[in-house]
Design a protein around this motif. Structure first.
Motif, mmCIF file in Angstrom:
data_model
loop_
_atom_site.group_PDB
_atom_site.id
_atom_site.type_symbol
_atom_site.label_atom_id
_atom_site.label_comp_id
_atom_site.label_asym_id
_atom_site.label_seq_id
_atom_site.Cartn_x
_atom_site.Cartn_y
_atom_site.Cartn_z
ATOM 1 N N SER A 78 1.233 -1.111 -0.073
ATOM 2 C CA SER A 78 -0.247 0.336 0.070
ATOM 3 C C SER A 78 1.020 1.648 0.293
ATOM 4 N N ASN A 79 -0.117 1.581 -0.846
ATOM 5 C CA ASN A 79 1.221 3.946 -0.612
ATOM 6 C C ASN A 79 0.219 4.949 0.445
ATOM 7 N N THR A 80 0.658 4.855 1.535
ATOM 8 C CA THR A 80 -0.048 5.341 2.414
ATOM 9 C C THR A 80 0.346 6.715 2.926
ATOM 10 N N GLY A 81 1.243 6.757 1.534
ATOM 11 C CA GLY A 81 1.758 8.697 1.222
ATOM 12 C C GLY A 81 1.052 9.534 0.606
ATOM 13 N N THR A 82 1.241 11.017 0.123
ATOM 14 C CA THR A 82 0.817 11.586 -0.109
ATOM 15 C C THR A 82 1.181 12.102 -1.752
ATOM 16 N N THR A 83 2.485 11.216 -2.320
ATOM 17 C CA THR A 83 2.632 11.442 -3.212
ATOM 18 C C THR A 83 2.486 9.999 -4.084
ATOM 19 N N SER A 84 2.445 9.839 -5.563
ATOM 20 C CA SER A 84 2.615 8.420 -6.348
ATOM 21 C C SER A 84 4.641 7.991 -6.094
ATOM 22 N N GLN A 85 4.563 6.485 -5.509
ATOM 23 C CA GLN A 85 5.544 5.763 -5.808
ATOM 24 C C GLN A 85 5.217 4.394 -6.967
ATOM 25 N N THR A 86 6.382 4.099 -6.463
ATOM 26 C CA THR A 86 6.574 2.573 -7.756
ATOM 27 C C THR A 86 7.730 1.987 -6.382
ATOM 28 N N MET A 87 7.045 0.754 -6.122
ATOM 29 C CA MET A 87 7.432 0.112 -4.929
ATOM 30 C C MET A 87 7.825 -1.201 -5.271
ATOM 31 N N ARG A 88 9.436 -1.753 -5.295
ATOM 32 C CA ARG A 88 9.786 -3.128 -5.779
ATOM 33 C C ARG A 88 9.328 -3.754 -4.538
ATOM 34 N N VAL A 89 9.093 -5.161 -5.209
ATOM 35 C CA VAL A 89 8.818 -5.791 -4.339
ATOM 36 C C VAL A 89 9.736 -6.900 -4.477
ATOM 37 N N PHE A 90 10.366 -8.417 -3.311
ATOM 38 C CA PHE A 90 11.483 -8.845 -3.496
ATOM 39 C C PHE A 90 11.833 -9.559 -2.468
ATOM 40 N N ALA A 91 12.088 -11.199 -2.621
ATOM 41 C CA ALA A 91 12.485 -11.330 -1.231
ATOM 42 C C ALA A 91 14.205 -11.451 -0.407
ATOM 43 N N THR A 92 14.578 -11.912 -0.192
ATOM 44 C CA THR A 92 15.803 -12.161 0.347
ATOM 45 C C THR A 92 16.198 -12.953 1.985
ATOM 46 N N ASP A 93 17.094 -13.074 2.630
ATOM 47 C CA ASP A 93 17.674 -14.397 3.289
ATOM 48 C C ASP A 93 17.410 -13.565 4.734
ATOM 49 N N ALA A 94 17.032 -13.957 5.649
ATOM 50 C CA ALA A 94 17.156 -13.332 7.366
ATOM 51 C C ALA A 94 18.093 -13.710 7.561
ATOM 52 N N PHE A 95 18.834 -13.751 8.807
ATOM 53 C CA PHE A 95 19.576 -13.306 9.647
ATOM 54 C C PHE A 95 19.356 -13.047 10.612
ATOM 55 N N ASN A 96 19.786 -13.485 12.334
ATOM 56 C CA ASN A 96 19.864 -12.844 13.163
ATOM 57 C C ASN A 96 20.935 -11.538 13.133
ATOM 58 N N THR A 97 20.909 -10.510 13.998
ATOM 59 C CA THR A 97 22.208 -9.959 14.350
ATOM 60 C C THR A 97 22.804 -9.993 15.344
ATOM 61 N N GLU A 98 23.863 -9.193 16.184
ATOM 62 C CA GLU A 98 24.267 -10.010 17.228
ATOM 63 C C GLU A 98 23.090 -8.808 18.539
#
Length: 369
Positions: A78-98
């Protein structure tokens, strides 16, 4: 949704473009609602799991899929802002930070685990979605588990990214939702506590010190686990030296390691301190249990020098030594006084004897005349 710190991205084509990644991860905590990332109240994005008709209330994607299996699902952006936007959707790996947070790879990093299993229309690794202010769209994706996928939990995230210029700065805003894939097979639930150490910090009050316990936790199994941790301190004969301290261990992905530090207040300077850790593994809600979860116990020893006792012994020893020396001195003086008195008595007795002899001699001489 949760935020991840801004990340510097790149310098390119003679202009300085600093890409800051603000990751708001839907479902980083179970039950967390989806919220929007915004800047100056003009740009905002949100993303959440959805059915074919719209958002369905899930906080994360969670699947059980066998090697070679494929399935499809939907993500609502969803575009919850006040300007038109192009959103890129992708998947990536997860990890635990320190610090134990659920982190995702940077936008341009290549995924090699569950993030690489997700594709979009026509097998694309990403899809661009133009949205007008207030507009939402469903993005359908396919999850294909490789035939050689290893058993256990594989973690990733579905990410929505929007880049927008702000002067010479190119800002990359991201929102993400956790994605878990459990591949059936030999599941191993194994949290272990490795190195452990403890230290003691004293205070002016000898009954109110702090014991700090530091230990390493590793998820050496193949499923994601959280935990409930208990840290306490015992002393002689197993007697508790202070109330126990409890803390929750945030979910750890397989093969992740974390260093944990916990402090136990109110520990007296007792000399011998036996610090211990008890870790009870836990599973997320609605996750199939692999079987009994073993409790992990470790302990170590710290020395808290009882300065109050040392000082007491020193003072007591000094008083005892002073009294003993004083008694010796007084005894010697008493012996000297007794000897002096005995000598005076003998002298007086001798003088008296001499006086009697003189008087007797005088009387004898008078009688003879």
């Amino acid at each position: 949704m949760h935020s991840i710190p801004f990340l510097a991205r790149r310098l390119a084509r003679g202009s300085v473009f600093i890409t800051a990644a603000l990751i708001l991860a839907a479902g980083l905590n179970l039950g967390a609602p989806a919220v929007a990332a915004s800047a100056d109240g003009t740009d905002g994005i949100s993303g959440t799991p959805a059915s074919e008709t719209g958002p369905d209330g899930r906080s994360r994607f969670s699947y059980e899929a066998a090697p070679g299996q494929q399935l499809t699902d939907n993500y609502s952006v969803s575009n919850t802002g006040t300007t038109s936007q192009t959103m890129r959707v992708f998947a990536t790996d997860a990890f635990n930070t320190e610090d134990g947070a659920y982190g995702l790879l940077e936008t341009d990093a290549e995924a090699i685990d569950a993030g690489a299993w997700v594709t979009f229309e026509n097998g694309a690794k990403f899809v661009d979605v133009p949205l007008a202010p207030g507009e939402s769209k469903l993005v359908t994706f396919t999850l294909a588990v490789p035939a050689d996928a290893s058993p256990g939990d594989h973690a990733a995230g579905i990410v929505t990214s929007v880049t927008s210029p702000q002067g010479q700065i190119l800002v990359d805003r991201r929102v993400a939702t956790r994605l878990y894939v459990r591949v059936p097979g030999e599941l191993q639930a194994a949290l272990t506590v490795g190195s452990i150490s403890s230290s003691y910090e004293s205070t002016i009050n000898p009954l109110d010190g702090t014991t700090t316990v530091t230990f390493t936790v590793r998820n050496s199994g193949n499923i994601a686990l959280g935990g409930n941790m208990i840290v306490g301190v015992k002393t002689y004969f197993g007697i508790s030296a202070a109330p126990i301290v409890r803390e929750e261990l945030a979910e750890m992905l397989p093969r992740s390691t974390r260093v944990v530090t916990m402090s136990v207040p109110g520990v007296a300077q007792l000399g011998y301190l036996n610090s211990y850790v008890s870790l009870v593994p836990t599973l997320a809600e609605n996750v199939t249990s692999p079987g009994p979860l073993a409790v992990v116990d470790r302990d170590t020893v710290a020395i808290a020098i009882p300065w109050w006792l040392v000082i007491l012994l020193v003072v007591g020893g000094a008083v005892y030594l002073f009294l003993r020396i004083r008694r010796r001195i007084d005894g010697k003086r008493a012996e000297e006084w007794v000897a002096h008195m005995q000598a005076e008595a003998r002298r007086e007795a001798e003088a008296a004897d001499k006086g009697e002899l003189v008087a007797s001699a005088t009387l004898t001489d008078g009688d003879a005349r």
